[in-house]
Design a protein around this motif. Sequence first.
Motif, PDB file in Angstrom:
ATOM      1  N   PHE A  56      10.141  15.391   8.041  1.00  0.00           N
ATOM      2  CA  PHE A  56      10.792  14.510   7.732  1.00  0.00           C
ATOM      3  C   PHE A  56       9.896  13.569   6.927  1.00  0.00           C
ATOM      4  O   PHE A  56      10.400  13.025   5.853  1.00  0.00           O
ATOM      5  N   THR A  57       8.797  13.295   7.443  1.00  0.00           N
ATOM      6  CA  THR A  57       7.853  12.410   6.880  1.00  0.00           C
ATOM      7  C   THR A  57       7.239  13.050   5.449  1.00  0.00           C
ATOM      8  O   THR A  57       7.532  12.165   4.349  1.00  0.00           O
ATOM      9  N   GLY A  58       7.440  14.346   5.156  1.00  0.00           N
ATOM     10  CA  GLY A  58       6.979  14.817   3.881  1.00  0.00           C
ATOM     11  C   GLY A  58       7.926  15.041   2.858  1.00  0.00           C
ATOM     12  O   GLY A  58       7.881  14.753   1.707  1.00  0.00           O
ATOM     13  N   ALA A  59       9.068  15.363   3.128  1.00  0.00           N
ATOM     14  CA  ALA A  59      10.468  15.449   2.527  1.00  0.00           C
ATOM     15  C   ALA A  59      11.028  14.236   2.376  1.00  0.00           C
ATOM     16  O   ALA A  59      11.909  14.043   1.365  1.00  0.00           O
ATOM     17  N   PHE A  61      10.329  10.570   4.045  1.00  0.00           N
ATOM     18  CA  PHE A  61       9.749   9.263   4.286  1.00  0.00           C
ATOM     19  C   PHE A  61       8.943   9.148   3.032  1.00  0.00           C
ATOM     20  O   PHE A  61       9.019   7.970   2.402  1.00  0.00           O
ATOM     21  N   LEU A  62       7.978   9.885   2.823  1.00  0.00           N
ATOM     22  CA  LEU A  62       6.903   9.639   1.573  1.00  0.00           C
ATOM     23  C   LEU A  62       7.723   9.219   0.051  1.00  0.00           C
ATOM     24  O   LEU A  62       7.131   8.588  -0.407  1.00  0.00           O
ATOM     25  N   PRO A  63       8.359  10.380   0.167  1.00  0.00           N
ATOM     26  CA  PRO A  63       9.161  10.199  -1.484  1.00  0.00           C
ATOM     27  C   PRO A  63       9.833   9.035  -1.675  1.00  0.00           C
ATOM     28  O   PRO A  63       9.595   8.328  -2.528  1.00  0.00           O
ATOM     29  N   VAL A  64      10.633   8.539  -0.451  1.00  0.00           N
ATOM     30  CA  VAL A  64      11.407   7.396  -0.715  1.00  0.00           C
ATOM     31  C   VAL A  64      10.588   6.139  -0.468  1.00  0.00           C
ATOM     32  O   VAL A  64      10.638   5.220  -1.599  1.00  0.00           O
ATOM     33  N   GLN A  65       9.577   6.104   0.226  1.00  0.00           N
ATOM     34  CA  GLN A  65       8.636   4.881   0.077  1.00  0.00           C
ATOM     35  C   GLN A  65       7.692   4.787  -1.136  1.00  0.00           C
ATOM     36  O   GLN A  65       7.750   3.624  -1.869  1.00  0.00           O
ATOM     37  N   MET A 103      -1.464   6.774   6.666  1.00  0.00           N
ATOM     38  CA  MET A 103      -1.008   8.186   6.051  1.00  0.00           C
ATOM     39  C   MET A 103      -2.267   9.213   6.508  1.00  0.00           C
ATOM     40  O   MET A 103      -2.161  10.259   6.955  1.00  0.00           O
ATOM     41  N   ALA A 104      -3.632   8.592   6.332  1.00  0.00           N
ATOM     42  CA  ALA A 104      -4.812   9.408   6.674  1.00  0.00           C
ATOM     43  C   ALA A 104      -4.618   9.602   8.096  1.00  0.00           C
ATOM     44  O   ALA A 104      -4.962  10.663   8.408  1.00  0.00           O
ATOM     45  N   ALA A 105      -4.578   8.676   8.901  1.00  0.00           N
ATOM     46  CA  ALA A 105      -4.455   8.829  10.261  1.00  0.00           C
ATOM     47  C   ALA A 105      -3.537  10.009  10.804  1.00  0.00           C
ATOM     48  O   ALA A 105      -3.725  10.596  11.712  1.00  0.00           O
ATOM     49  N   ALA A 106      -2.415   9.536  10.211  1.00  0.00           N
ATOM     50  CA  ALA A 106      -1.088  10.564  10.707  1.00  0.00           C
ATOM     51  C   ALA A 106      -1.422  11.917  10.268  1.00  0.00           C
ATOM     52  O   ALA A 106      -1.377  13.130  10.798  1.00  0.00           O
TER      53      ALA A 106
END
Length: 145
Positions: A56-59, A61-65, A103-106
């Motif tokens: 979810f984060t890669g597909a 969250f990150l693109p939207v953010q 993002m680095a910590a995640a």
Amino acid sequence: MTWWTVVRFAHVLSAALWVGGQLTVSLVVLPLARRLLDGERRAGVMRAVGRRFGLFTGAVFLPVQLGTGVALAWRKGVTWASLAEPGYGRILAAKLVLFCAVMAAAGLHGWATGGGRPALARAMAVTALVGSAGVVLLAAALPAT
């Protein structure tokens, strides 16, 4: 309602889902898994939850953010130089730096989990969660100019 309202809504909704997801996993799913499942099942469930959340984060969250954040900054006239200015610029700069740290910590959390380093994985999960709350706090502190 304008197009920019929709862009800002997507930015805020995506951030809420990210932080809300972290809180849900940390405060609801993990404690229940610890209480109700044996070690092997718990590990399997949490691995599946982590993979799904990572996907979810890669597909999503990150693109939207990133997309909405860049668009909003462009509309506001943010430049690299303006990030050093008091008020909006410095708060936004702090938000961006903290977002990168989260993002680095995640990423380190995922790496540590996959590499069998539970202490580091837990520390990075807590770091990402606290940092995410900090990003939301800084977003709320941005002056509405």
